[in-house]
Design a protein around this motif. Structure first.
Motif, PDB file in Angstrom:
ATOM      1  N   GLU A 223       4.611  12.873   0.147  1.00 22.01           N
ATOM      2  CA  GLU A 223       5.354  12.379   1.303  1.00 22.01           C
ATOM      3  C   GLU A 223       4.751  11.127   1.929  1.00 22.01           C
ATOM      4  O   GLU A 223       5.450  10.337   2.546  1.00 22.01           O
ATOM      5  N   ASP A 224       3.441  10.915   1.754  1.00 21.56           N
ATOM      6  CA  ASP A 224       2.830   9.737   2.370  1.00 21.56           C
ATOM      7  C   ASP A 224       2.877   8.508   1.468  1.00 21.56           C
ATOM      8  O   ASP A 224       2.458   7.419   1.867  1.00 21.56           O
ATOM      9  N   TRP A 225       3.404   8.634   0.256  1.00 17.74           N
ATOM     10  CA  TRP A 225       3.464   7.506  -0.671  1.00 17.74           C
ATOM     11  C   TRP A 225       4.710   6.671  -0.397  1.00 17.74           C
ATOM     12  O   TRP A 225       5.822   7.180  -0.366  1.00 17.74           O
ATOM     13  N   LYS A 226       4.520   5.368  -0.221  1.00 16.39           N
ATOM     14  CA  LYS A 226       5.641   4.470   0.086  1.00 16.39           C
ATOM     15  C   LYS A 226       5.683   3.284  -0.871  1.00 16.39           C
ATOM     16  O   LYS A 226       6.076   2.190  -0.486  1.00 16.39           O
ATOM     17  N   GLY A 227       5.290   3.501  -2.118  1.00 12.14           N
ATOM     18  CA  GLY A 227       5.400   2.451  -3.118  1.00 12.14           C
ATOM     19  C   GLY A 227       4.122   1.644  -3.267  1.00 12.14           C
ATOM     20  O   GLY A 227       3.160   1.819  -2.531  1.00 12.14           O
ATOM     21  N   TRP A 228       4.170   0.702  -4.234  1.00 12.91           N
ATOM     22  CA  TRP A 228       2.995  -0.061  -4.610  1.00 12.91           C
ATOM     23  C   TRP A 228       2.729  -1.270  -3.704  1.00 12.91           C
ATOM     24  O   TRP A 228       1.681  -1.894  -3.819  1.00 12.91           O
ATOM     25  N   TRP A 229       3.658  -1.636  -2.818  1.00  8.91           N
ATOM     26  CA  TRP A 229       3.685  -2.999  -2.283  1.00  8.91           C
ATOM     27  C   TRP A 229       3.179  -3.139  -0.856  1.00  8.91           C
ATOM     28  O   TRP A 229       3.258  -4.218  -0.301  1.00  8.91           O
TER      29      TRP A 229
ATOM     30  N   ALA B  94      15.855  -6.019   1.115  1.00  9.95           N
ATOM     31  CA  ALA B  94      17.242  -5.586   0.916  1.00  9.95           C
ATOM     32  C   ALA B  94      17.198  -4.098   0.567  1.00  9.95           C
ATOM     33  O   ALA B  94      16.127  -3.549   0.301  1.00  9.95           O
ATOM     34  N   PRO B  95      18.348  -3.423   0.543  1.00 11.16           N
ATOM     35  CA  PRO B  95      18.358  -2.026   0.114  1.00 11.16           C
ATOM     36  C   PRO B  95      17.933  -1.884  -1.348  1.00 11.16           C
ATOM     37  O   PRO B  95      18.331  -2.685  -2.202  1.00 11.16           O
ATOM     38  N   VAL B  96      17.115  -0.863  -1.616  1.00 10.83           N
ATOM     39  CA  VAL B  96      16.650  -0.569  -2.972  1.00 10.83           C
ATOM     40  C   VAL B  96      17.006   0.880  -3.281  1.00 10.83           C
ATOM     41  O   VAL B  96      16.694   1.786  -2.495  1.00 10.83           O
TER      42      VAL B  96
ATOM     43  N   GLU C 265       9.183  -2.731   6.634  1.00 16.80           N
ATOM     44  CA  GLU C 265       9.290  -4.052   7.235  1.00 16.80           C
ATOM     45  C   GLU C 265      10.162  -4.974   6.378  1.00 16.80           C
ATOM     46  O   GLU C 265      10.342  -4.748   5.179  1.00 16.80           O
ATOM     47  N   GLY C 266      10.685  -6.033   7.006  1.00 18.57           N
ATOM     48  CA  GLY C 266      11.378  -7.073   6.272  1.00 18.57           C
ATOM     49  C   GLY C 266      12.759  -6.710   5.774  1.00 18.57           C
ATOM     50  O   GLY C 266      13.281  -7.362   4.873  1.00 18.57           O
ATOM     51  N   GLY C 267      13.356  -5.659   6.329  1.00 19.22           N
ATOM     52  CA  GLY C 267      14.683  -5.258   5.878  1.00 19.22           C
ATOM     53  C   GLY C 267      14.685  -4.404   4.628  1.00 19.22           C
ATOM     54  O   GLY C 267      15.744  -4.142   4.051  1.00 19.22           O
ATOM     55  N   ASN C 268      13.513  -3.961   4.198  1.00 19.98           N
ATOM     56  CA  ASN C 268      13.430  -3.083   3.028  1.00 19.98           C
ATOM     57  C   ASN C 268      13.824  -1.655   3.411  1.00 19.98           C
ATOM     58  O   ASN C 268      13.237  -1.085   4.331  1.00 19.98           O
TER      59      ASN C 268
END
Length: 200
Positions: free
Chosen positions: A77-83, A91-93, A107-110
């Motif tokens: 649950e605490d993992w939010k990707g590599w970036w 943008a939406p992913v 952040e940044g509209g992600n």
């Protein structure tokens, strides 16, 4: 111009997008990501058009392994990707997965949405939110291959780097789509090759 679906991928000279033994600590497995993406970080000015193009879409689709290390288990649950807190997409992913998870806004509209209903549903949702803007298939290898063979990708943008992986997951193995070269450009650490894609 009508909305299109494009795909971008970095490959070694022998065609691999990921090496063996992908993990949280090694997102590209046995391929060194510093070498694979050297053209972006050490020679970014000379590759500015290609870098900007990757981040210019109205929506993105990626496989689970692009978001987290591979495995059959549910999410941490605490993992939010590599970036980090501000991923490059802005943008939406839509992340393809077998494990449901609430959407994550960063952040940044992600905004990352987790799709358990399959690639066709992910594409339909991406088309809806992108409006008139194009959609990008952001990887990984099996996700890009699926959409190539499904005949929905209009353009494929490959970044070929001077590395030999020897083993891993090769993008073009099993691809039935037809690729017509429409452009190529080389800089110090990469050759950009663009293809028009048609159904095989």
């Amino acid at each position: 111009m009508a909305q299109q679906v494009h795909a971008h991928m970095m490959l070694t000279l022998d065609g691999f997008g990921t090496g063996l033994n992908q993990s949280r600590e090694r997102p590209f497995g046995t391929i060194d990501p510093r070498q694979l993406a050297r053209w972006m970080f050490e020679d970014g000015d000379n590759n500015r058009a290609e870098i900007d193009a990757i981040c210019s879409y109205g929506a993105y689709i990626m496989g689970r392994n692009m978001w987290a290390a591979p495995g059959p288990d549910a999410w941490e649950e605490d993992w939010k990707g590599w970036w980090g807190p501000n991923p490059p997409y802005h943008a939406p992913v839509f992340v393809l997965t077998h494990h449901a998870r609430p959407s994550i806004a960063m952040e940044g509209g992600n905004v990352f949405h987790f799709v358990t209903e399959g690639p066709e549903v992910a594409l339909a949702r991406a088309r809806e939110v992108a409006g008139e803007r194009n959609i990008a298939i952001a990887g990984g290898v099996s996700t890009t291959r699926h959409y190539l063979n499904a005949g929905v990708i209009e353009q494929l943008h490959l970044k070929l780097v001077p590395l030999i992986a020897g083993a891993g997951e090769r993008l073009l193995d099993g691809v039935t789509a037809k690729l017509e070269p429409i452009g190529a450009r080389s800089t110090k650490f990469v050759t950009h090759v663009d293809y028009k894609v048609s159904k095989g």
